[in-house]
Every structure is written in structure tokens, then in C-alpha cells.
Design a protein around this motif. Sequence first.
Motif, mmCIF file in Angstrom:
data_model
loop_
_atom_site.group_PDB
_atom_site.id
_atom_site.type_symbol
_atom_site.label_atom_id
_atom_site.label_comp_id
_atom_site.label_asym_id
_atom_site.label_seq_id
_atom_site.Cartn_x
_atom_site.Cartn_y
_atom_site.Cartn_z
ATOM 1 N N MET A 83 63.544 17.553 28.059
ATOM 2 C CA MET A 83 63.593 18.931 28.432
ATOM 3 C C MET A 83 64.319 19.649 27.489
ATOM 4 S SD MET A 83 65.226 21.877 31.131
ATOM 5 C CE MET A 83 66.854 20.943 30.956
ATOM 6 N N ILE A 84 63.604 20.214 26.624
ATOM 7 C CA ILE A 84 63.871 21.149 25.452
ATOM 8 C C ILE A 84 64.036 22.822 25.782
ATOM 9 C CG2 ILE A 84 63.369 21.668 23.103
ATOM 10 C CD1 ILE A 84 63.218 19.027 22.508
ATOM 11 N N ALA A 85 65.773 22.800 25.457
ATOM 12 C CA ALA A 85 65.882 23.976 25.710
ATOM 13 C C ALA A 85 66.222 25.476 24.968
ATOM 14 C CB ALA A 85 67.530 23.865 26.636
ATOM 15 N N LYS A 86 66.629 26.568 24.913
ATOM 16 C CA LYS A 86 66.707 27.284 23.206
ATOM 17 C C LYS A 86 68.013 27.241 23.344
ATOM 18 C CE LYS A 86 61.876 29.841 22.387
ATOM 19 N NZ LYS A 86 61.497 28.817 21.045
ATOM 20 N N SER A 87 68.364 27.464 24.750
ATOM 21 C CA SER A 87 69.948 27.709 24.766
ATOM 22 C C SER A 87 70.032 27.803 26.674
ATOM 23 C CB SER A 87 70.254 29.549 24.253
ATOM 24 O OG SER A 87 69.931 30.078 25.085
ATOM 25 N N SER A 88 71.668 28.276 26.381
ATOM 26 C CA SER A 88 71.812 28.294 28.251
ATOM 27 C C SER A 88 71.379 28.845 28.726
ATOM 28 C CB SER A 88 73.476 28.096 28.251
ATOM 29 O OG SER A 88 74.052 28.112 29.740
ATOM 30 N N ALA A 89 71.204 28.304 30.621
ATOM 31 C CA ALA A 89 71.287 29.098 31.489
ATOM 32 C C ALA A 89 71.812 30.008 31.794
ATOM 33 C CB ALA A 89 70.627 28.203 32.737
ATOM 34 N N GLU A 90 73.176 29.675 31.851
ATOM 35 C CA GLU A 90 74.139 30.761 32.272
ATOM 36 C C GLU A 90 74.392 31.736 31.094
ATOM 37 O OE1 GLU A 90 76.480 29.376 34.579
ATOM 38 O OE2 GLU A 90 75.820 27.718 34.643
ATOM 39 N N PRO A 91 74.799 32.818 31.671
ATOM 40 C CA PRO A 91 74.542 34.457 31.475
ATOM 41 C C PRO A 91 75.839 33.944 30.612
ATOM 42 C CG PRO A 91 74.818 34.617 34.293
ATOM 43 C CD PRO A 91 75.172 32.893 33.781
ATOM 44 N N LEU A 92 75.290 35.174 29.852
ATOM 45 C CA LEU A 92 76.230 35.266 28.205
ATOM 46 C C LEU A 92 77.838 36.105 28.922
ATOM 47 C CD1 LEU A 92 73.420 36.493 25.558
ATOM 48 C CD2 LEU A 92 74.746 33.644 26.282
ATOM 49 N N ASP A 93 77.844 36.573 29.953
ATOM 50 C CA ASP A 93 79.384 37.689 29.770
ATOM 51 C C ASP A 93 79.633 37.089 31.562
ATOM 52 O OD1 ASP A 93 76.796 37.915 31.303
ATOM 53 O OD2 ASP A 93 76.891 39.989 32.007
ATOM 54 N N ASP A 94 79.455 35.539 31.982
ATOM 55 C CA ASP A 94 79.824 35.066 32.477
ATOM 56 C C ASP A 94 81.512 34.766 32.202
ATOM 57 O OD1 ASP A 94 80.927 33.635 34.207
ATOM 58 O OD2 ASP A 94 79.799 32.837 35.233
ATOM 59 N N PRO A 95 82.462 35.488 32.960
ATOM 60 C CA PRO A 95 83.870 34.606 31.607
ATOM 61 C C PRO A 95 84.652 33.184 32.412
ATOM 62 C CG PRO A 95 83.686 35.909 33.468
ATOM 63 C CD PRO A 95 82.429 36.675 33.096
ATOM 64 N N THR A 96 83.296 33.105 33.079
ATOM 65 C CA THR A 96 83.537 31.605 33.857
ATOM 66 C C THR A 96 82.803 30.498 33.147
ATOM 67 O OG1 THR A 96 82.250 31.729 35.613
ATOM 68 C CG2 THR A 96 84.828 32.320 36.174
ATOM 69 N N VAL A 97 82.458 31.112 32.236
ATOM 70 C CA VAL A 97 81.825 29.642 31.375
ATOM 71 C C VAL A 97 82.209 30.142 30.141
ATOM 72 C CG1 VAL A 97 79.512 28.583 30.433
ATOM 73 C CG2 VAL A 97 79.440 30.160 32.907
ATOM 74 N N TRP A 98 83.047 28.841 29.832
ATOM 75 C CA TRP A 98 83.438 28.525 28.519
ATOM 76 C C TRP A 98 82.645 27.812 27.085
ATOM 77 C CZ3 TRP A 98 89.185 28.700 27.485
ATOM 78 C CH2 TRP A 98 89.693 30.387 28.046
ATOM 79 N N ALA A 99 83.015 27.864 26.076
ATOM 80 C CA ALA A 99 82.345 26.479 25.008
ATOM 81 C C ALA A 99 82.448 26.584 24.384
ATOM 82 C CB ALA A 99 81.105 26.989 24.574
ATOM 83 N N VAL A 100 82.548 25.158 23.839
ATOM 84 C CA VAL A 100 83.174 24.510 22.621
ATOM 85 C C VAL A 100 82.375 24.472 21.440
ATOM 86 C CG1 VAL A 100 84.619 22.073 21.503
ATOM 87 C CG2 VAL A 100 84.630 23.431 24.302
ATOM 88 N N THR A 101 82.381 25.043 20.850
ATOM 89 C CA THR A 101 81.586 25.389 19.753
ATOM 90 C C THR A 101 81.131 24.542 18.315
ATOM 91 O OG1 THR A 101 82.536 26.927 18.879
ATOM 92 C CG2 THR A 101 80.835 27.758 20.372
ATOM 93 N N CYS A 102 83.006 24.254 17.556
ATOM 94 C CA CYS A 102 83.215 23.114 16.788
ATOM 95 C C CYS A 102 84.617 22.534 16.779
ATOM 96 C CB CYS A 102 82.707 24.221 16.010
ATOM 97 S SG CYS A 102 83.627 25.925 14.744
ATOM 98 N N PHE A 103 84.557 21.630 15.798
ATOM 99 C CA PHE A 103 85.820 21.219 15.913
ATOM 100 C C PHE A 103 85.964 21.222 14.018
ATOM 101 C CE2 PHE A 103 84.091 19.159 19.056
ATOM 102 C CZ PHE A 103 85.456 19.081 19.904
ATOM 103 N N VAL A 104 86.802 21.413 13.903
ATOM 104 C CA VAL A 104 87.864 21.502 12.396
ATOM 105 C C VAL A 104 89.098 20.989 12.698
ATOM 106 C CG1 VAL A 104 88.561 22.925 9.681
ATOM 107 C CG2 VAL A 104 86.647 24.079 11.879
ATOM 108 N N VAL A 105 88.097 20.206 11.470
ATOM 109 C CA VAL A 105 89.634 19.031 11.160
ATOM 110 C C VAL A 105 90.013 18.519 9.687
ATOM 111 C CG1 VAL A 105 90.563 16.411 11.711
ATOM 112 C CG2 VAL A 105 89.402 17.698 13.528
ATOM 113 N N ARG A 106 91.236 18.162 9.449
ATOM 114 C CA ARG A 106 90.533 18.444 7.216
ATOM 115 C C ARG A 106 90.623 16.809 6.890
ATOM 116 N NH1 ARG A 106 95.062 21.693 4.147
ATOM 117 N NH2 ARG A 106 95.433 20.057 3.561
ATOM 118 N N ARG A 107 89.952 16.962 5.986
ATOM 119 C CA ARG A 107 89.089 15.786 5.283
ATOM 120 C C ARG A 107 90.474 14.518 5.142
ATOM 121 N NH1 ARG A 107 86.369 16.114 0.690
ATOM 122 N NH2 ARG A 107 84.511 16.760 1.841
#
Length: 101
Positions: A1-25
Motif C-alpha cells: 500500500m502506498i500512503a501519502k502520509s499518516s492516517a492519524e490526525p495532525l493535531d492529536d497530542p497522543t501521536v508522536w513522531a521520530v523524524t530524524c537522527f543527528v549523529v556526528r560523523r
Amino acid sequence: MIAKSSAEPLDDPTVWAVTCFVVRREHRGLGLNKTLLDAAIDVARDSGARLIEGYPIDNGGTSVRSNDLYHGALSTFLRAGFVEAATMKPGRALVTLDLTT
């Protein structure tokens, strides 16, 4: 299934997202993304999140440039208990971790 984005409401404070990691080289390749993801899960759980989403790279077991992995690797999320919810586009998965169970 190809999805454009989450089905979760964008304003739901109980849904968190891990979007990126920053680790020095000089610290890459030491497993720090797993440590960071585990810490993010703990903080989300302790703060009342019911669901965490991630949008990692599915490299299919092939080598990719480390700069392309700032979203994290799919394998890291799966080992942490996330499940694949959808393919957002080729090579990018939507993964979720239900914290209510």
C-alpha cells in the motif's frame, strides 16, 4: 500500500513522531540511532503518547550513504518493535509503535 502520509490526525497530542537522527560523523556506526530511538520511546511513553510514528529509509539491506539515513533505517525501527504500516514511496516506510499495549 502506498500512503501519502499518516492516517492519524495532525493535531492529536497522543501521536508522536521520530523524524530524524543527528549523529556526528565520528560517532556513526556505533549503534547510537538505536540508543536515541529507545530514549525517544521512553520519553513518549512517559509523556502519555499512545502511538509513535517513524518514516525510516528501507535500504533493503544494501549500503547507502550515511547522510541519507537521517530518518533512520527501517531495520532499527523494526528491532525496536515498530511495525510497517505503509510504504510512503519506494524506499520510505511509515512505521508505528502502539504504546497502549
